[in-house]
Design an enzyme around this catalytic site. Structure first.
Site, PDB file in Angstrom:
ATOM      1  N   ASN A   1       0.595  -0.880   0.051  1.00  0.00           N
ATOM      2  CA  ASN A   1       0.083  -0.143  -0.131  1.00  0.00           C
ATOM      3  C   ASN A   1       0.645   1.403   0.277  1.00  0.00           C
ATOM      4  OD1 ASN A   1      -2.999  -0.585  -0.092  1.00  0.00           O
ATOM      5  ND2 ASN A   1      -2.380  -1.774   2.147  1.00  0.00           N
TER       6      ASN A   1
ATOM      7  N   SER B   1       6.129  13.115  -0.894  1.00  0.00           N
ATOM      8  CA  SER B   1       6.950  14.354  -1.601  1.00  0.00           C
ATOM      9  C   SER B   1       8.092  14.514  -0.897  1.00  0.00           C
ATOM     10  CB  SER B   1       6.337  15.962  -1.848  1.00  0.00           C
ATOM     11  OG  SER B   1       6.214  16.647  -0.558  1.00  0.00           O
ATOM     12  N   SER B   2       9.010  14.516  -0.441  1.00  0.00           N
ATOM     13  CA  SER B   2      10.488  14.018  -1.921  1.00  0.00           C
ATOM     14  C   SER B   2      11.969  14.720  -1.427  1.00  0.00           C
ATOM     15  CB  SER B   2      10.251  14.794  -2.981  1.00  0.00           C
ATOM     16  OG  SER B   2       9.729  15.776  -3.467  1.00  0.00           O
TER      17      SER B   2
ATOM     18  N   GLU C   1      10.312  13.868  -9.597  1.00  0.00           N
ATOM     19  CA  GLU C   1      10.291  13.374 -10.950  1.00  0.00           C
ATOM     20  C   GLU C   1       9.726  13.770 -12.026  1.00  0.00           C
ATOM     21  OE1 GLU C   1       6.693  12.169  -7.529  1.00  0.00           O
ATOM     22  OE2 GLU C   1       5.316  13.162  -9.070  1.00  0.00           O
TER      23      GLU C   1
END
Lengths: 154, 154, 154
Positions: free
Chosen positions: C34, C39-40, C93
């Site tokens: 799951n 962010s990141s 990303e």
């Protein structure tokens, strides 16, 4: 169960939409955290406070919204309205291509609807609010971090 | 590791897209939680159960989907299909502007593809399902909360 | 605080956009978890390692991005670039309808901007990267899982 809410907002330019957002998070003082996006309830008895000193990469449940534009001169804004009362509260987010005071009005009306629907009494509304006039490619962000009280070093 | 799954669904009107969604969450009984959106696996051995009594603002990992429409008379629906078997299960979400039984067929087919791909045997499919005919501005939501068993007060 | 980063990427066809994504996660070896989207940021001192053996349904904070296309012959790609240094790092990303090497260049430039903005020294860039040529309906995914070191069974 989060017990401390920290409001943050910022805006910035960047070379890409993602880095403009990252730079706006930096202006907001929360760029070095891992934000877990959540929807959007103020726990009963939570208090508001300054940003604790969290290590780089800490996972923090956060209500946030942002907007990006590459239209020079355009005004953009991002707002979170936090309505609070004795039973808890709600957080409503709104962003648009327009000024922050308009966005605050929209977000406050949503808070009022949320309280009315729950049958709760609204005692106050706080805002995290950001407005930016785009130079080349800009972003505005508003956030409320949901923190454990223990994370705060007094 | 979540051990208890709770299915919830609801629909409602609202003055804005966000408050229509909030109101639909209220009809589903989960409006006062902080939902952490997750993708979408049923842990092995998890059981299904009623909604435990969680304090306002509790953070809950949740698989959810919703749809909003402001076209009067339009039918909207949101569905989560949970396929379960001995090895675990998958949760597939689908929402559209159309009836819930069509959305259930799409979600069930996705569950079947997910099981076939994993080489798992599908023993049953459960749905969280919501359908709404829009008056002015409406929302339908379907959700599956992933809870710890300890959160349940017996 | 996550201490171990695992890179994963994969691509696949599927009968629907959601199952194509699910199948791509399977090719990446992370379909039975799951994923909590975050962010990141790379925590200071985090190390990179192989995928630990996690039970079905484990909740894992993950930076991920994906792309879906149903245009036969189209090339799609998804990339996460992880920049690392002594103070921590950033994850950027990018996905697009084009080759992975172009996506890597975009993602690397965003990492460099993120480091410059923070005043950090960039010591290296690692990629999770996936490219797919669409047959009928395909998806490419790139992910970095943020794990506790204790989750690894040596």
């Amino acid at each position: 169960m989060p017990r401390l809410l920290h409001f943050a907002s910022g805006c910035s330019e960047g070379l890409t939409p993602l880095t403009a957002f990252d730079n706006a998070l930096r202006e907001a003082g929360i760029d070095n955290l891992n934000l877990l996006k959540v929807s959007s309830i103020v726990p009963k008895g939570a208090r508001f406070g300054p940003r604790p000193d969290l290590p780089v990469g800490t996972l923090v449940p956060t209500v946030y919204t942002h907007v990006v534009s590459n239209l020079p001169g355009e005004v953009i804004s991002a707002v979170i309205a936090a309505g609070v009362g004795a039973d808890g509260g709600v957080l409503m987010e709104y962003h648009h291509k327009g000024p922050a005071d308009d966005a605050q009005r929209v977000a406050q009306a949503m808070v009022e609807e949320g309280f009315a629907r729950r049958g709760w009494k609204l005692e106050g509304v706080h805002f995290a609010s950001s407005e930016h006039k785009v130079d080349r490619l800009g972003s505005a962000v508003a956030a409320v971090l949901l923190l454990d009280s223990e994370e705060v070093t007094p």
